[in-house]
Design an enzyme around this catalytic site. Structure first.
Site, PDB file in Angstrom:
ATOM      1  CG  ASP A 284      37.555  42.557  38.544  1.00 40.03           C
ATOM      2  OD1 ASP A 284      37.163  41.514  39.093  1.00 40.03           O
ATOM      3  OD2 ASP A 284      38.759  42.777  38.328  1.00 40.03           O
TER       4      ASP A 284
HETATM    5  C1  BGC Z   1      39.911  39.885  39.805  1.00 37.84           C
HETATM    6  C2  BGC Z   1      39.502  39.285  38.488  1.00 37.84           C
HETATM    7  C3  BGC Z   1      38.870  37.949  38.720  1.00 37.84           C
HETATM    8  C4  BGC Z   1      37.687  38.120  39.656  1.00 37.84           C
HETATM    9  C5  BGC Z   1      36.940  36.827  39.927  1.00 37.84           C
HETATM   10  C6  BGC Z   1      38.787  39.875  40.813  1.00 37.84           C
HETATM   11  O1  BGC Z   1      39.185  40.291  42.062  1.00 37.84           O
HETATM   12  O2  BGC Z   1      40.364  41.199  39.589  1.00 37.84           O
HETATM   13  O3  BGC Z   1      40.607  39.200  37.636  1.00 37.84           O
HETATM   14  O4  BGC Z   1      38.482  37.373  37.513  1.00 37.84           O
HETATM   15  O5  BGC Z   1      38.163  38.622  40.898  1.00 37.84           O
HETATM   16  O6  BGC Z   1      37.679  35.970  40.665  1.00 37.84           O
END
Ligand code: BGC
Length: 739
Positions: A284
């Site tokens: 993530d």
């Molecule tokens: C979220 C993810 C997301 C990623 C990219 C993160 O903060 O937890 O679910 O895909 O950002 O935007």
């Protein structure tokens, strides 16, 4: 018959030979690319950078991203939108980098791209898997027209905690239902073949048990037993892998002491070794770097080593791999062979999506212009919004409304708020495209019915200056439609709430409106279950609309005027108060359950009921359904047999309607205790007034399996209860035995 079987076998085997040959061909190409690559270029393929336009996380300062792409230090990018911009960024990779390897381009296409469908929690209330597949396919089609190859969806985190803002992104509290939704979504996004025009790679996230974080606070810690992990939180991920998902995303949270972004138990033991997953795992946003903040790694270098060695292939926004993996290989702490294996997985996806052969295949301005907000997709958005709405209360059949009403008062901060209709995770949409309740009512019935609107108050804050005007308008109308709930920022990432009642002074305004003694219909917009006991007791009707997307207003008008008979059923329990959270239907019995002879020394609250306000599976229709007792074909199920259970369901009301008939079981005695109910099957049936249908379910031994404390996935012989009904509480009961 025999000939057909031989022909089918021949076809299957020639298909397998073809696939194997294609795979060999890709492997050979990857081998030759790997031979040309420097170590830096290899590591570059494992590096995922965010564009700066639409940040979905904290912006990281670093050198010019485009130069990094030229140097071959970036294998994929995300948050870059529009065919023009994606084409430009791809051009840099394929024309200005040494090896000219195209980028994968990702985006969070969570519930639509420009056409926004209801938030996932809302859409899950439709229990319509085909619909969920179609909306995923449409989202993929629109997103791919802008140059996107990869969506960071579906989010498949089962969640029992309404305080968690990200509950809006998933399919609710039940592992079986979320698993089926996951399959539908993966198939919808990816299509039968990633090379098909309009298919994108899916990403099941956040691996795993992010929905179990304590206190409902985002980014927090999950501490659960292995049996709970296996029985509740992992099944949707397994379903994703079995459906051929291309990628998985690790989480921000730690699970049982280890940050999931550095968990070899999850990413290697379970995902690779048990489930044989052959796609790649992405971190993530910054979650590799954050393993150090968790207190699991000393610094970013140590974090890079721990995450990579645990099986995390791709680094999103930590710059940990690009900065440290090379040094770690020369120190012998990370193996180059493992780096090459991860690069293989990434390059394989680049071949499978077709970007390797045609880097610009999805950067097509003309396709973007013709596909976006297509009529067909708006129609689908309206269907999805109608099917996601849940009728929670309908006293004296106040709904559906008659089209002959003289006057309607429309009150509330969400009645005409375009920006809120999309809900969270909808950065790619334009709020101008959203249709509000007020707009739809004015266009559709404004010429015959007087529609008067007053906002009354905001979602948050304590400005009561609009109360008087709202009360005045409401006092002169036949019915009061009140649009209240949460604004879109109140759910989603980093949006946990400790108070899950109606925010601000909305309830106060509702109390004033109640004094007018006119029928009140409360329309709720929200990204989580709300605790609304006063509202449930005092208004005449409640329609849960979630955040319905582009066609919000049109769909609401369809439902309010009975052109669409509501059929949604909750996929999360609605608590009476935040103190009941976490609350879920598939809890354990305990040694002192309520309902026996003893009143005091039982598991209960002294100041509230144990039961939710609205249970899992609940939702009304404008018609009524009557269930017969369950007919079991036999009292016993053999290990390899099938047990048929039937009920007759009759439409006893005045409208045609769709009912979702739910089947639950309870394993009465087992080597580790089992929940009081578990959803095992459901069917949607349409019935005209007076019509009765026999609905038949098949129960097999495999439906009764669970992960026990001996780390085995087995069923155990013995007695089971079987329940069939219209929600997790209103059920008919029978019993059978597994031999
Ligand atoms: C979220 C993810 C997301 C990623 C990219 C993160 O903060 O937890 O679910 O895909 O950002 O935007």
């Amino acid at each position: 018959m025999k000939q057909t079987r031989i022909l089918a076998a021949l076809l299957i085997s020639s298909f397998c030979i073809h696939v194997a040959a294609q795979q060999r061909n890709i492997d050979q190409k990857i081998d030759s690319i790997l031979r040309l690559m420097t170590v830096d270029e290899k590591i570059g393929q494992l590096n995922l950078y965010a564009g700066r336009m639409n940040p979905t996380g904290p912006i990281t300062m670093r050198e010019n991203d485009e130069d990094e792409i030229r140097r071959g230090h970036v294998g994929m990018v995300f948050n870059i939108v529009g065919a023009k911009r994606t084409r430009e960024i791809q051009r840099i990779a394929v024309e200005e980098s040494r090896l000219k390897i195209p980028l994968l381009i990702g985006f969070d296409v969570v519930h639509g791209y420009r056409t926004i469908f209801p938030i996932p929690l809302g859409e899950s209330a439709s229990w319509d898997l085909d619909l969920m597949k179609r909306t995923a396919k449409a989202s993929a089609d629109e997103a791919s027209a802008m140059g996107i190859h990869w969506t960071f969806a579906p989010m498949v985190d089962v969640c029992h905690d309404a305080r968690w803002g990200r509950i809006m992104e998933g399919g609710g509290e039940d592992p079986y239902l979320v698993s089926l939704i996951t399959k539908a979504k993966v198939e919808g996004y990816q299509g039968a073949d990633l090379k098909e025009m309009g298919s994108v790679m899916a990403c099941a996230k956040h691996f795993a048990a992010y929905g179990a974080t304590i206190d409902g606070r985002d980014y927090n810690t999950a501490d659960i037993s292995d049996a709970t992990l296996r029985n509740i939180y992992l099944p949707p991920f397994k379903a994703a892998v079995e459906s051929g998902v291309s990628t998985l995303m690790a989480g921000y949270h730690e699970l049982n002491g280890i940050p999931t972004s550095a968990s070899s138990y999850l990413m290697t033991d379970i995902l690779r070794n048990e489930w044989k997953f052959d796609g790649f795992v992405v971190s993530d946003w910054g979650s590799i770097r954050e393993t150090a903040t968790h207190g699991y790694a000393k610094d970013r270098k140590d974090a890079a080593m721990k995450s990579f060695n645990a099986g995390l292939d791709v680094d999103m926004e930590s710059s940990a791999y690009i900065s440290h993996l090379k040094e770690l290989t020369s120190e012998g702490r990370v193996s180059l062979e493992n780096i090459e294996n991860s690069v293989r997985k990434v390059l394989r996806m680049k071949y499978l999506t077709g970007v390797m052969d045609n880097p610009y295949r999805y950067c097509n301005q003309q396709r973007e212009d013709t596909i976006i907000l297509k009529k067909e997709y708006l129609k689908l958005a309206r269907e999805a919004a109608c099917k996601s709405m849940v009728l929670l209360k309908n006293k004296n059949q106040v709904l559906p409304l008659s089209e002959n009403l003289k006057s309607i008062a429309v009150i509330g901060p969400l009645a005409d708020s375009k920006k809120d209709m999309s809900g969270s995770w909808s950065k790619s949409c334009d709020s101008k495209d959203m249709i509000t309740l007020l707009e739809a009512l004015t266009t559709q019935i404004g010429s015959t019915t007087k529609i008067k609107y007053e906002k009354g108050c905001d979602v948050q804050g304590d400005d009561r200056s609009g109360f008087a005007a709202a009360i005045k308008v409401a006092s002169k109308s036949d019915v009061i439609l009140v649009a209240m709930g949460e604004s879109k920022e109140l759910s989603g990432e980093a949006s946990s709430r400790s108070d899950i009642s109606l925010p601000g002074i909305q309830k106060e305004l509702l109390k004033e409106l109640k004094k007018l003694n006119r029928p009140i219909v409360l329309i709720l917009f929200n990204g989580r279950p709300l605790s609304i006991p006063w509202e449930a007791d005092n208004v005449d009707a409640i329609l849960e609309a979630w955040f319905p997307g582009n066609e919000a207003g049109n769909a609401l008008a369809d439902v309010l005027f009975g052109r669409f008979n509501p059929q949604g059923k909750l996929t999360v329990s609605f608590p009476r108060s935040v103190g009941q959270v976490p609350i879920f239907y598939n809890h354990k019995n305990t040694g002192r359950p309520e309902g026996g002879g003893e009143k005091f020394f039982v598991t209960r609250y002294i100041d509230n009921s144990n039961q939710p306000l609205f249970p899992f599976g609940y939702g009304l229709s404008y018609t009524t359904f009557e269930y017969s007792e369950i007919k079991l074909e036999a009292p016993q199920l053999t290990y390899d047999g099938i047990l048929h259970a039937t009920v007759k369901v009759k439409n006893t009301g005045k409208y045609k309607g769709v009912e979702t008939i739910q089947l639950y079981i309870r394993d009465l005695v087992a080597s580790s205790t089992r929940p009081v109910k578990e959803l095992k099957h459901f069917q949607k049936v349409e019935l005209t007034p007076g019509e009765e249908k026999e609905v038949k379910f098949e129960i097999k031994e495999e439906d009764l399996r669970f992960w026990n404390n001996n780390k085995q996935y087995f069923s155990e012989p013995g007695k089971f209860q079987l329940f069939i009904g219209s929600d997790s509480e209103s059920v008919k009961k029978a019993e059978f035995e597994l031999l």
